[in-house]
Each structure stands twice: as C-alpha cells, then as structure tokens.
Design a protein around this motif. Structure first.
Motif, short mmCIF file in Angstrom:
data_model
loop_
_atom_site.label_atom_id
_atom_site.label_comp_id
_atom_site.label_asym_id
_atom_site.label_seq_id
_atom_site.Cartn_x
_atom_site.Cartn_y
_atom_site.Cartn_z
N UNK A 118 0.81 -1.22 0.00
CA UNK A 118 0.00 0.00 0.00
C UNK A 118 0.84 1.26 0.00
N UNK A 119 2.16 1.11 0.05
CA UNK A 119 3.04 2.24 0.37
C UNK A 119 3.66 2.94 -0.83
N UNK A 120 3.70 2.27 -1.99
CA UNK A 120 4.35 2.87 -3.16
C UNK A 120 3.33 3.65 -3.98
N UNK A 121 3.64 4.90 -4.26
CA UNK A 121 2.77 5.67 -5.13
C UNK A 121 2.77 5.17 -6.56
N UNK A 122 3.83 4.45 -6.93
CA UNK A 122 3.94 3.91 -8.29
C UNK A 122 2.79 2.96 -8.61
N UNK B 269 -2.57 8.58 -13.19
CA UNK B 269 -1.77 8.92 -14.37
C UNK B 269 -2.41 8.53 -15.68
N UNK B 270 -3.72 8.28 -15.69
CA UNK B 270 -4.38 7.98 -16.96
C UNK B 270 -5.53 7.01 -16.90
N UNK B 271 -5.85 6.47 -15.72
CA UNK B 271 -6.93 5.47 -15.60
C UNK B 271 -6.69 4.31 -16.57
N UNK B 272 -5.51 3.72 -16.49
CA UNK B 272 -5.14 2.61 -17.37
C UNK B 272 -5.61 1.30 -16.73
N UNK B 273 -6.92 1.07 -16.76
CA UNK B 273 -7.50 -0.04 -16.02
C UNK B 273 -7.00 -1.42 -16.46
N UNK B 274 -6.93 -1.74 -17.75
CA UNK B 274 -6.38 -3.05 -18.13
C UNK B 274 -4.95 -3.25 -17.64
N UNK C 33 -0.60 5.02 -9.18
CA UNK C 33 -0.11 5.77 -10.32
C UNK C 33 -0.80 5.47 -11.64
N UNK C 34 -1.17 4.20 -11.87
CA UNK C 34 -1.80 3.86 -13.13
C UNK C 34 -3.22 4.40 -13.23
N UNK C 35 -3.80 4.80 -12.10
CA UNK C 35 -5.13 5.39 -12.13
C UNK C 35 -5.06 6.91 -12.22
N UNK D 224 6.90 2.54 -13.74
CA UNK D 224 6.93 2.79 -12.30
C UNK D 224 6.12 1.73 -11.56
N UNK D 225 4.98 1.34 -12.14
CA UNK D 225 4.17 0.28 -11.52
C UNK D 225 4.95 -1.03 -11.45
N UNK D 226 5.73 -1.32 -12.48
CA UNK D 226 6.56 -2.52 -12.47
C UNK D 226 7.64 -2.43 -11.40
N UNK D 227 8.17 -1.23 -11.18
CA UNK D 227 9.17 -1.05 -10.13
C UNK D 227 8.61 -1.42 -8.76
N UNK D 228 7.34 -1.12 -8.51
CA UNK D 228 6.74 -1.44 -7.22
C UNK D 228 6.71 -2.94 -6.98
N UNK D 229 6.54 -3.71 -8.05
CA UNK D 229 6.46 -5.17 -7.90
C UNK D 229 7.78 -5.73 -7.38
N UNK D 230 8.89 -5.15 -7.79
CA UNK D 230 10.19 -5.58 -7.29
C UNK D 230 10.55 -4.84 -6.01
#
Length: 664
Positions: A224-228, A236-241, A232-234, A458-464
C-alpha cells in the motif's frame, strides 16, 4: 449511491475476481495465501475463456458462461490432481495476523485513493477511460467480450484485432449481476482487484523470495506504500487493463520462481515429469492471465523473472560439473539455449513494441506523459517518489520506505539466493528514467513495449520494490532482536507497519489523494478538461434514451462526450472512442455530413449505420483532436442548421436528421 450502498457490489466484484479460481484450485494442495494469489490468475483465465469461446458463437457475454467454464476447469483439475505436487511445503502460519494486516492495508489504499472521491459513481475523466467505459457498456448491450472482437469497436475496418478485454469483462459481470451503473462497477472492481489480487499476490511473491512467515505479513503494508502502484496507473491515466495486469504480475512472477526451482536443480520425491508438467501449466496460466489483462505486462514478467531463471541455470551448471559428463553437457545446452531464447525474445519484443501502436493508448503528444531530466527520474526511483499524473505534482520522499528499499538492495547483494532481485529493479529503473525523460530514439525503442509510458514502468518497479523492502525490513528485525528469531520477526512486522503508515500518510498528504480527486472530479457543465459533465449525463439519461429508438445509433463528436452515449443513454455511439481506425462509412459521416443535401452517399451511410439523431455539445475534451479534427464535418453540419432540434438543456442538444426519411 454512496460508498456504503456499493458494499454489496464490492463483495460481488471480489467473488467475480477470485471465486472461479477458488473453485478450480480446490482439489490442489495449496496454502491459503498461495491459493488466493493463484485464484486471481485462474479467474482471469476463466473469464477470458468464457468470453472468447461463447463470443465465437455469437452469444452475448453472461455470468452463466463463466460458471460453465468454471465447472469445466474444476473437472480438469480433479482429473490432473494426482500429477500436481503440493505448491508449498508447510501450511500458512499466523493467519489471523496476516488477515489483520491485509484488512488494514486495504483500508489504507481505499482511503488514499478515494478520500477525495465522494461517491462511487464518479468516472475517471481521462482519454483512455472513454474506450474502457464504452467497451464495457457495449458488452452489457450484447457485444462480444472476446479480446478478438472488442477491438472491433474502434477498428471498424474489418482488420484482425486483439484488444485485451479482461477488465471490461469483469466490470460487465459486476454491473450485470448487481445492476449498478458501469461507473460504480469500475470503482468497486478496482478496490476488489487491489484487495484480493494485488495484495495476496505481492505477499506471496515476497514470501517466495524471502522464505519466512513474516515476509508475507510485512509485504502487505508495503503493497500500500508505493505511489507507483496501485495509485499511479489510475491517477496517471486510468489505465484499467494495465492496472489489472500489474495486480496479477506478483502472482505470475511467484509462479515462475516456484516453477524454476522445481525443474532446475531441485531434488525430491516428486518425479521430474510431474515437476515439469506442473511448471509448464503454471507458467502458461501466468502468461494466459496477463495476455487477457494486458499482453504488454508479459514483458515485465520476463524482465523480473529472467534473472532468477538464469541464476538457477548457472547453479545447475555448477552442480553438473561434479556429476557425469552427460549431465554437464545437458546443463550447458540448457543454459546456452535459454540465453539464445532470451535474446530472440528481447529482439522480437523491441521490434513488436516499435511496430504495434494501440488505438487506445496515449497520443504521442499527450500532456499527461512525463518530461523531466534523468536526474529527477533517478531521484524519484532512489527516494521512492511518484508522479501523480496531475499538474506535474510529485510526492515527497517517505524516508522509512526509501531506506527499506535501499537497505534491501544492500542485503540482497550479500546473499547469492537474493542477488538476482536487484537486477530487474535496476533494469526497470533505467527504463523508467529513459521513458520519463525527453523522448528520443533510444528511449522510444527500449521502452516501446511499455509504450514509453513511465507510469507503467513505475508500476513494475513497485512489484520488485516490495520484495526488496521486505528483505531490508526482515534484516532490520533481526538486527533489533538478534537473539530470538521470533521476536526479530515481530519487530520486523512492527517496522513494516511504521513504514506503511508513514508512506501512505505521505502519499495522501503530498499529492496522490488530491490527484485522484482531480481525475474523478465531476463538472456540472461541459468543460474542456472533462470527458463528460453531470449535465451531459443527465441529458443522455433523460432525453437521449427516451427519444432515440433502441435499435438506432447516435452520431456525435466523441471529443464532446457523445462517445459515452452507450454508457449513459444505452444507445450505441457511432464513434465510441476519440481514437480509432474507422471504415469508409463512418468517415463519410465524419467528413461529409454537411453535404447531406447534395449527395446520396451521406444518406446511404446513415442508413447503413442506422442513424437518425445527432448528439451535440459545444466544446471538446482536451481541446479536441490534436492530430487535426476528424469530426469538423459534424460541427459544420449542426452549426449550419441542417437538422431539427428535438431536445436541449441549453447546452447539449439532440437533433433529428430528416433528409433521409425514416429507417425501415
């Protein structure tokens, strides 16, 4: 409808996401956490299979199709159960603590994301969301939910298309089974996705990387802690898929890690054939789920998992040197073959990324993409700061989280078993720096599979980042209480809570909550920063739906809100998105509508598309089509007074086309 009123819809969304997976995986010997994480992957595969299979027969998407595929999946699972080894050697421990931390993490994410969104019926006022809303509405109206058909909404030329429809299918299921509007279905589905797909998945991945009971508990507040991600995907563009794919990625990565460990060098009572079979099925499941959600996430899966696979191959090669010569030769063939395959995949991926331009993505000159210096981007990675996607706001650093990641990198490098985790983090960081800077040929080429979009990277960075921070916090706990391992784990859990509280507080206070409020802000009247206003929604619900027959389409400029006529009026728009490849019939209406009195070609096009009404609102989202307005003909025809006004609210107007007679 209030957030409290949408609670039932939230529960239904949870059931839709993991219910099919829980049923299909019931025969297998999984722990509770692993079962939940894997169920998200299975659920996406089940829904995508139902949409594709029944859509091929021309059937409208429905819940019973998902139930039918679930039953088939359960039957297959029962048949292969004896050949599938236990996924985890030990049962889950301290389940109540895990559940408590999960609940707190869900609440923290919900507060940060929706604190400034007063009601769940708000929509994200972004370009990409026009298509996502329209596609979901089309599915509810009987359009196929198949990924091979949904792209036909915006590519009407008849060309082959593949457009991932996982998000739209789930949203349609929620709306179909609960009766809530599509906008509400989107918001409760997002919350459910984070709660039962992202958080269990990232917790399972952390425990897979750090094999201790505390790792999963620690990873939950970090998730819950990373803004990425997940925010960010919401914002920064609402990239739902893409958001759905990134929620699935932790479980997909964990499956690849488990599969690699099973087939590369580990010995045990389970036969090699069973291990290989389970590994192939698991990897196929991960790839299939990501393909249904967003195929570009498969590139992220490769970047994260490939270093671990290569490290395991090196271990196998070292062990084979002490074995028979034939074993050594086989290990060398596996290593070189894998390196060759990886090289082919990388080259093919770069080529595909540079050749394939999706119609639903950002235009090249879109203002929501980031343009900053490499040093700024690098600082954001090191300090765990995130772009909010609104007004150039960047969250400030949360020192405990940044230190946890940095400490995790340092400690991971000291152990052979975790050293590989640093590699994908560095690769993704470089790609993020390239994508977030000024777009050039090198950055465009390397980051093409991610569309050069820094929010995806950035979202991928959060996964690692979560597993790395977990390593750092686990190490900190052992340093605090070195004598007792259990007490050290408890100290690490407390430290994780502190990191989670400070980080989510920082996100809420320095931009993320405010950005979400801006993205979901609902203007009363039409505005060039909003896709659609409250007045337009009301006009479509009350007037357009009452006047336009159900079997007719509505013509309008998609940049002025008419693209959402299907969502709010239940009438299919001729142009359901602002971007698309349109057939000659639609292009005739876009360009030549003012010539309706001079040429029969316009009436022929109107008859073919079953159109007799034009929906018109002055003004255009984002200033209109920056590539050269394709729809100027629509504006010219209306402003020339060629049609009969049948309804207006003083801003939006509905016009009847009388020149072509009645539709038969």
């Amino acid at each position: 409808m209030t957030w409290g009123d949408s609670f039932l819809a939230l529960l239904v969304a949870v059931l839709c996401l993991i219910g099919p997976g829980l049923i299909v995986t019931a025969p297998f010997r999984f722990g509770a956490l692993a079962r939940t994480a894997v169920s998200g992957l299975v659920g996406v595969c089940v829904v995508a299979s139902a949409a594709t299979t029944f859509g091929a027969f021309g059937l409208a998407f429905s819940w019973w199709q998902v139930l039918a595929v679930t039953v088939i999946g359960l039957t297959l699972a029962l048949a292969v159960r004896p050949a599938v080894p236990r996924l985890e050697p030990r049962p889950d421990r301290r389940v109540l603590l895990l559940l408590g931390m999960w609940l707190l993490s869900v609440l923290a994410i919900a507060i940060v994301m929706f604190w400034r969104v007063p009601i769940p019926s708000r929509i994200a006022q972004t370009l990409d969301n026009i298509f996502h809303l329209s596609a979901t509405s089309a599915i509810l109206s009987g359009h196929s939910a198949s990924p091979f058909a949904i792209g036909g909404l915006i590519d009407t030329t008849g060309a082959f298309t593949y457009s991932p429809s996982g998000w739209h299918s789930f949203a349609a299921l929620v709306a179909q089974t609960t009766g809530v509007p599509v906008a509400v279905a989107f918001n409760v589905l997002w919350l459910a996705m984070i709660a039962v797909v992202w958080l269990p998945g990232i917790a399972w991945l952390a425990r897979t990387v750090v094999p201790t009971w505390a790792a999963a508990t620690i990873a939950l507040p970090l998730g819950a802690s990373f803004g990425w991600y997940p925010y960010g995907l919401t914002t920064g563009g609402a990239l739902y898929p893409s958001a759905l794919a990134h929620a699935l990625l932790p479980a997909a990565v964990a499956i690849v890690l488990v599969a690699a460990r099973a087939v590369l060098g580990e010995r045990g009572r389970v036969s090699r054939a069973r291990r290989w079979t389970a590994a192939v099925v698991g990897v196929a499941l991960a790839g299939g789920a990501l393909a249904a959600a967003d195929p570009r996430a498969i590139a992220t899966l490769f970047v994260i998992a490939a270093p671990f696979v290569f490290w395991r191959l090196v271990v196998v090669l070292r062990q084979a040197r002490e074995a028979a010569p034939e074993e050594l030769r086989r290990a060398r063939r596996m290593l070189w073959g894998s390196l060759g395959a990886a090289a082919v995949v990388i080259v093919a991926g770069i080529a595909f990324g540079n050749a394939a331009v999706p119609l639903t993505g950002h235009p090249d000159d879109t203002s929501d993409l980031v343009a900053q210096t490499a040093w700024q981007s690098l600082t954001q990675v090191m300090m765990a700061q995130s772009q909010t996607g609104v007004n150039g706001v960047v969250t400030i650093v949360a020192p405990p989280l940044a230190l946890a990641v940095i400490g995790g990198i340092f400690m991971a490098l000291r152990r052979a078993t975790t050293r590989w985790v640093v590699v994908p983090y560095l690769v993704l960081a470089v790609l993020y720096v390239l994508a977030a800077g000024e777009v050039g040929p090198v950055s465009r080429m390397l980051a093409a599979l991610w569309l050069g979009d820094p929010y995806r990277l950035a979202a991928a960075l959060a996964i690692v980042g979560v597993p790395l921070a977990t390593i750092g916090i686990v190490t900190l706990g052992r340093l605090i209480v070195p004598a007792r391992r259990a007490f050290g784990a408890g100290a690490a859990v407390v430290a994780a809570v502190i990191v989670g509280v400070t980080s989510t507080g920082t996100l809420a206070a320095t931009g993320v909550s405010e950005a979400a409020g801006v993205v979901f802000r609902q203007p009363v009247q039409a505005s060039d920063w909003a896709v659609v206003s409250s007045a337009q929604m009301t006009f479509m619900r009350d007037q357009v739906s009452a006047i336009v027959p159900e079997d007719q389409r509505v013509l309008g400029d998609p940049w002025d809100g008419s693209a959402l006529a299907g969502v709010f009026a239940g009438r299919e728009p001729v142009f359901p998105h602002v971007l698309g490849r349109w057939d000659d019939t639609r292009l005739t209406l876009a360009y030549s509508l003012p010539s309706i009195d001079e040429t029969s070609e316009v009436c022929t096009a109107l008859d073919e598309l079953r159109v007799r009404y034009v929906l018109y609102t002055p003004g255009s989202f984002g200033g209109g089509d920056a590539e050269g307005d394709l729809f100027l003909g629509l504006h010219a025809a209306v402003e020339a007074g060629l049609f009969t006004e049948v309804a207006t609210d003083g801003e939006s107007s509905l016009y009847r086309i009388d020149q072509c007679g009645d539709l038969g």
